[in-house]
Write an enzyme that holds these catalytic residues in place. Structure first.
Site, short mmCIF file in Angstrom:
data_model
loop_
_atom_site.label_atom_id
_atom_site.label_comp_id
_atom_site.label_asym_id
_atom_site.label_seq_id
_atom_site.Cartn_x
_atom_site.Cartn_y
_atom_site.Cartn_z
N THR A 150 18.60 -40.48 41.15
CA THR A 150 18.35 -41.12 42.73
C THR A 150 17.45 -41.32 42.86
O THR A 150 16.71 -41.91 42.11
CB THR A 150 18.38 -39.27 43.31
OG1 THR A 150 16.75 -38.66 42.75
CG2 THR A 150 19.11 -38.47 43.91
N THR A 179 23.88 -38.44 49.27
CA THR A 179 23.04 -38.82 47.61
C THR A 179 24.49 -39.44 47.37
O THR A 179 24.15 -40.80 46.81
CB THR A 179 23.53 -37.10 46.76
OG1 THR A 179 24.74 -36.55 47.49
CG2 THR A 179 22.13 -36.39 47.66
N LYS A 238 27.27 -34.03 54.51
CA LYS A 238 27.13 -34.83 53.37
C LYS A 238 27.96 -34.40 51.63
O LYS A 238 28.08 -33.23 52.44
CB LYS A 238 26.06 -35.12 52.97
CG LYS A 238 24.56 -33.40 52.05
CD LYS A 238 24.94 -33.37 50.77
CE LYS A 238 25.20 -34.91 49.88
NZ LYS A 238 25.27 -34.29 47.93
N THR A 259 27.72 -30.64 45.86
CA THR A 259 26.66 -29.87 46.72
C THR A 259 27.19 -30.47 48.55
O THR A 259 27.30 -31.32 48.33
CB THR A 259 25.06 -30.28 46.92
OG1 THR A 259 24.93 -30.33 45.61
CG2 THR A 259 23.99 -29.78 47.95
N GLU A 282 33.47 -38.74 44.89
CA GLU A 282 32.81 -39.45 43.75
C GLU A 282 33.94 -40.97 42.87
O GLU A 282 34.86 -39.61 42.31
CB GLU A 282 32.03 -38.98 42.96
CG GLU A 282 30.97 -38.60 43.81
CD GLU A 282 30.15 -37.37 42.71
OE1 GLU A 282 28.63 -37.32 43.16
OE2 GLU A 282 30.49 -37.27 41.80
N ASN A 324 29.07 -39.59 37.47
CA ASN A 324 28.46 -38.97 36.79
C ASN A 324 27.69 -39.07 35.13
O ASN A 324 26.78 -37.98 34.84
CB ASN A 324 29.17 -37.73 37.10
CG ASN A 324 29.54 -36.58 38.47
OD1 ASN A 324 28.82 -36.26 39.22
ND2 ASN A 324 30.51 -37.73 39.23
#
Length: 408
Positions: free
Chosen positions: A408, A155, A181, A196, A281, A403
């Protein structure tokens, strides 16, 4: 010392008897690969660990049922771009339907299929896209498909994450392959069975489900449950290990061979856990937070997680600021029991705090440490014999940007 060797360009299909694929089904606006499939040529024993979040996603609920009721797995399907979380009875039915569609296409039973999803929460799964993904992935299954599968589950990850190693057991070569991931919404607390982060592991040993469950539980506690990027646990965290027995090596609980294998499995899981933090991230730093000589493991854990999740600490690390006041503040509000006047803190091996106060090290020397890509914050509480560690990252401008505009 455990003797195992990581393979160059290792993947989930480095393990003999497994095939995989990664395809474009149409979940992502970008047109990037977004649907993966893993297939075991023989029935595989398995175990799973899943998020302890109360809002567990529909795929997690389905996989929990598999762990409790199914003796074997043959396949797993994973989509990226839709989490199928907080989608109620319809979402659960769609997760089950996904397994049924994959089983029909592969000629196996639906209860032999695991399902995982990652992406936006609260959006119903587009089943036409699922059907397309299953058809394309099943047609593309290959022993060389591990790399494509690892790309399809990404992602906000910037790089795919896969690994494999081999070791000798009972005079035979055993392989462990894995992919994961995870770059944000990472602070797993997975239970067995019940980021996640998604992780699938393949191996060619033979081991019953109970032994795999025992190994996975021990290793999750020393790998994925020791990392945090942003302190947010996902609704979809999943780790599944599948063992097809192809090597001819059978593991029995309590044997030296089983322990050697567990250590190799831990090496795989820790390698992937580290890669997730390194690819957090917007992350620019990798920080080891180590708590030593606490009254209890519980106290050490409270201290480590408070420091690792402190926004003030993480933003200071991003800026290369050695502001140790933020570390002691996090320790102080952690809820752990310790004597602050005994506490010492080190950045790498450089003293920062002694007996609860400034150690007198020049700030310039501390700046040199926290400007590094990787460093350690070590806290000695001088209050007992228990320890705990956590791996974490800093928080940058890029994290906020990602964020604040996530899609997506």
């Amino acid at each position: 010392m455990n003797k195992f060797q990581f393979l160059e360009n290792g993947s989930i299909t480095s393990t003999p008897g497994f095939q995989a694929a990664g395809v474009v089904a149409g979940f992502k606006r970008s047109g990037a690969p977004d649907f993966a499939m893993i297939y075991s040529e023989a029935p595989a024993n398995f175990a799973g660990a899943f998020t302890s979040c109360t809002f567990a996603a529909a795929p997690v609920q389905v996989c929990r049922t598999r762990v409790l009721n199914s003796p074997f797995l043959r396949a797993a399907v994973i989509n990226s771009g839709n989490a199928n979380a907080c989608t109620g009875a319809t979402g659960l039915a769609n997760a089950e339907c996904t397994c049924e569609l994959a089983a029909r296409r592969l000629g196996i039973r639906a209860d032999e299929v695991a399902v995982s999803s990652t992406g936006r929460i609260g959006v119903q799964m587009p089943m036409d896209t699922i059907r397309k993904g299953i058809e394309l992935a099943a047609a593309a299954l290959s022993p060389e498909g591990g790399s494509a599968a690892s790309q399809a589950i990404m992602t906000t990850d910037t790089v795919p994450k896969s690994v494999a190693l081999q070791l000798e057991l009972a005079g035979k070569t055993v392989t462990i392959g894995a992919m994961t991931k995870g770059a944000g919404m990472i602070d797993p607390a997975m239970t067995v069975p019940h980021a996640t982060m998604l992780c699938y592991i393949t191996t060619d040993v033979k081991a019953d489900n109970a032994l795999l469950r025992e190994m996975l539980a021990a290793n999750v506690a020393e790998s994925f449950n020791r990392i945090t990027i942003d302190g947010d646990m996902s609704t979809n965290d999943t780790t599944i290990v599948m063992a097809n027995g192809r090597s001819g090596v059978e593991l029995k609980a309590g044997t030296p061979e089983a322990e050697e294998f567990r250590q190799a499995l831990l090496a795989v899981m820790q390698r992937l856990a580290r890669e997730m933090v390194m690819d957090g991230e917007g992350a620019t730093k990798f920080i080891h937070v180590e708590i030593e000589h606490a009254r209890s493991t519980a106290d050490a854990k409270l201290c480590a997680e408070a420091v690792a999740n402190s926004l003030l600490c993480k933003t200071a690390w991003f800026g290369g600021d050695p502001n140790w006041g933020r570390v002691v503040a996090a320790l102080g509000y952690s809820g752990a029991k310790f004597d602050p006047e005994k506490t010492d803190i080190y950045y790498d091996n450089m003293p920062v705090v002694r007996n609860g106060g400034d150690a007198g090290t020049p700030e310039s020397a501390l700046c040199d440490i926290v400007k590094q890509r990787e460093f350690t914050v070590r806290v000695n509480l001088h209050d007992g014999d228990d320890n705990y560690w956590v791996w974490t990252s800093d928080v940058s401008y890029e994290y906020v940007k990602i964020n604040a505009d996530y899609h997506t």
